[in-house]
Write an enzyme that holds these catalytic residues in place. Structure first.
Site, PDB file in Angstrom:
ATOM      1  N   LYS A  21       6.247 -68.866 158.493  1.00  0.00           N
ATOM      2  CA  LYS A  21       6.666 -68.647 157.106  1.00  0.00           C
ATOM      3  C   LYS A  21       6.244 -67.241 156.659  1.00  0.00           C
ATOM      4  O   LYS A  21       5.585 -66.526 157.404  1.00  0.00           O
ATOM      5  CB  LYS A  21       6.039 -69.710 156.203  1.00  0.00           C
ATOM      6  CG  LYS A  21       5.954 -71.111 156.810  1.00  0.00           C
ATOM      7  CD  LYS A  21       7.292 -71.751 157.117  1.00  0.00           C
ATOM      8  CE  LYS A  21       7.071 -73.180 157.623  1.00  0.00           C
ATOM      9  NZ  LYS A  21       8.272 -73.848 158.060  1.00  0.00           N
TER      10      LYS A  21
HETATM   11  C1  PLP Z   1       7.662 -75.429 158.287  1.00  0.00           C
HETATM   12  C2  PLP Z   1       8.296 -76.532 157.545  1.00  0.00           C
HETATM   13  C3  PLP Z   1       7.616 -77.728 157.265  1.00  0.00           C
HETATM   14  C4  PLP Z   1       6.265 -78.038 157.837  1.00  0.00           C
HETATM   15  O1  PLP Z   1       5.247 -77.150 157.487  1.00  0.00           O
HETATM   16  P1  PLP Z   1       3.920 -77.122 158.394  1.00  0.00           P
HETATM   17  O2  PLP Z   1       3.004 -76.218 157.625  1.00  0.00           O
HETATM   18  O3  PLP Z   1       4.295 -76.566 159.714  1.00  0.00           O
HETATM   19  O4  PLP Z   1       3.405 -78.507 158.475  1.00  0.00           O
HETATM   20  C5  PLP Z   1       8.248 -78.679 156.481  1.00  0.00           C
HETATM   21  N1  PLP Z   1       9.489 -78.483 156.019  1.00  0.00           N
HETATM   22  C6  PLP Z   1      10.192 -77.351 156.270  1.00  0.00           C
HETATM   23  C7  PLP Z   1      11.548 -77.186 155.702  1.00  0.00           C
HETATM   24  C8  PLP Z   1       9.618 -76.360 157.057  1.00  0.00           C
HETATM   25  O5  PLP Z   1      10.333 -75.251 157.331  1.00  0.00           O
END
Ligand code: PLP
Length: 388
Positions: A193
């Protein structure tokens, strides 16, 4: 690289699809947290929560261990449980569907708008049943969903709305953060992210009681945090009010997050420039449609995807192979959960837009410090494949 022959392209360093933008300031902040002697959830987590909530326009932020655990707590405070159905997009990282199962509910897949990759009021309506208790709305890859009509639909039907904003830090809807006005929103700080703490997440809400309950739930259901107990001059006897979890973020992570938060605007500005260049260069290439801003908002371009239209001369997987051979790391389009073995038993209606976007799109490299020459290398492969 393990090949024995070195061609001209292999001699160039591989272009990554994404790299976190981390520097000395983050390293120093983490070291400072270590030197302070307080490494678990403490003052830096509290400061990060206040700063992040202010950034996304929410009254409260509750920091947790991941975007997935943030989603889990969001469903708990919305009161979703066994016997309930939760409408989710299949086109999402699989955690979006998994969390419905964590609370004993059933995920029900809904289709998407092919332009944005997101649920719409119509696709949600088509998936509603008398058992529907909540909707999880994703801002896929950072592209904002059309919030106003979806929030209105959920209010009208008495449904909980959990906004999966894992990808959407800095994404804007009608001029404001997508976090403004959410019942409850979940954010991720995974290195994929735009703002990372290694692992980590946050739940934001304007509801004081929900925030207090999520603070307890992330800490075993305790009515007083370990940090508050430690800070108190008198012995504090804690009580465990309900079955909770250990979903805490550490102060080391929060220290990194505070530095990263200060770079968010610059990260997005750079990504938007790189995206604009891809869009300009691909505008004249027939058969390739790049993701773009919807009319009502602005994406943070966490993921930049291009969609291969019917009749494009090479298949998506062949294009991935050609990019790889040219030293470019691209990725297949966003996954579709209903096509995975873990969801083989779920009743899935026809999801034509989901399948078309998932199977016919790919994600191109966009990262801090990406050069024009690197972008040219990516574009050259795409243009050659299109026969342009
Ligand atoms: C990355 C992501 C998650 C999960 O986040 P984590 O921090 O990896 O647990 C959930 N939903 C979406 C749409 C994502 O892109």
């Amino acid at each position: 690289m393990s090949t024995s022959t070195t061609t001209e392209t292999e001699a160039l360093p591989r272009i990554p699809v994404m790299v976190p933008w981390l520097g000395e300031a983050e390293a120093e902040a983490a070291a400072e947290a270590v030197r302070s002697g307080w490494v678990a959830q403490g003052p830096r987590v509290a400061e990060f929560e206040r700063a992040f909530a202010a950034e996304v326009g929410a009254a409260y932020g509750v920091a947790v261990s991941s975007g997935t655990t943030a989603l889990h707590l969001g469903l708990v405070v919305l009161g979703v449980g066994p016997g309930d159905e939760v409408v989710v997009p299949s086109l999402s990282f699989i955690a979006t569907a998994n969390v419905a199962r964590y609370v004993g509910a059933t995920p029900v897949f809904a289709d998407i708008d092919p332009a944005t990759g997101n649920l719409t009021p119509d696709t949600i309506e088509a998936a509603l049943t008398p058992k529907t208790r909540a909707v999880i709305l994703v801002h896929q890859g950072g592209v904002p969903a059309d919030l106003e009509p979806i929030r209105a639909l959920c209010r009208r039907r008495g449904l909980g709305l959990l906004e999966d904003s894992a990808c959407a830090a800095g994404t804007r809807y009608r001029g404001r953060s997508v976090g403004v006005g959410a019942q409850v929103a979940a954010w991720s700080f995974h290195p994929r992210k735009l703002l990372t703490t290694g692992e980590g997440g946050m739940v934001t809400t304007d509801d004081a009681e929900w925030a207090a309950r999520m603070r307890r739930l992330r800490e075993h259901g305790m009515n007083v945090s370990a940090a508050d107990r430690h800070a108190s001059a008198k012995p504090v006897l804690e009580a465990y009010l309900e079955t909770g979890f250990n979903y805490r973020m550490t102060d080391i992570q929060a220290a990194v997050g505070l530095v990263q938060l200060g770079k968010l605007a610059a990260t997005i500005a750079e990504r938007r420039e790189l995206a604009a260049r891809y869009q300009d260069e691909l505008a004249g290439v027939s058969g390739l449609t790049p993701v773009s801003d919807p009319e009502y908002g602005q994406t943070n371009y966490q993921s930049f995807w291009v969609r291969l239209e019917a009749g494009f001369p090479v298949s998506r997987d062949e294009l991935l192979d050609r990019l790889s051979a040219a030293g470019v790391s691209a990725r297949r389009g966003i996954m579709a959960a209903h096509m995975e073995p873990a969801y083989a038993d779920v009743r899935a209606p026809a999801l034509p837009a989901t399948e078309a976007l998932s199977l016919n799109s790919l994600i191109l490299p966009v990262f801090h410090g990406m050069t024009g020459a690197q972008q040219d290398r990516v574009l050259a492969v795409l243009k050659a494949a299109a026969g342009a």
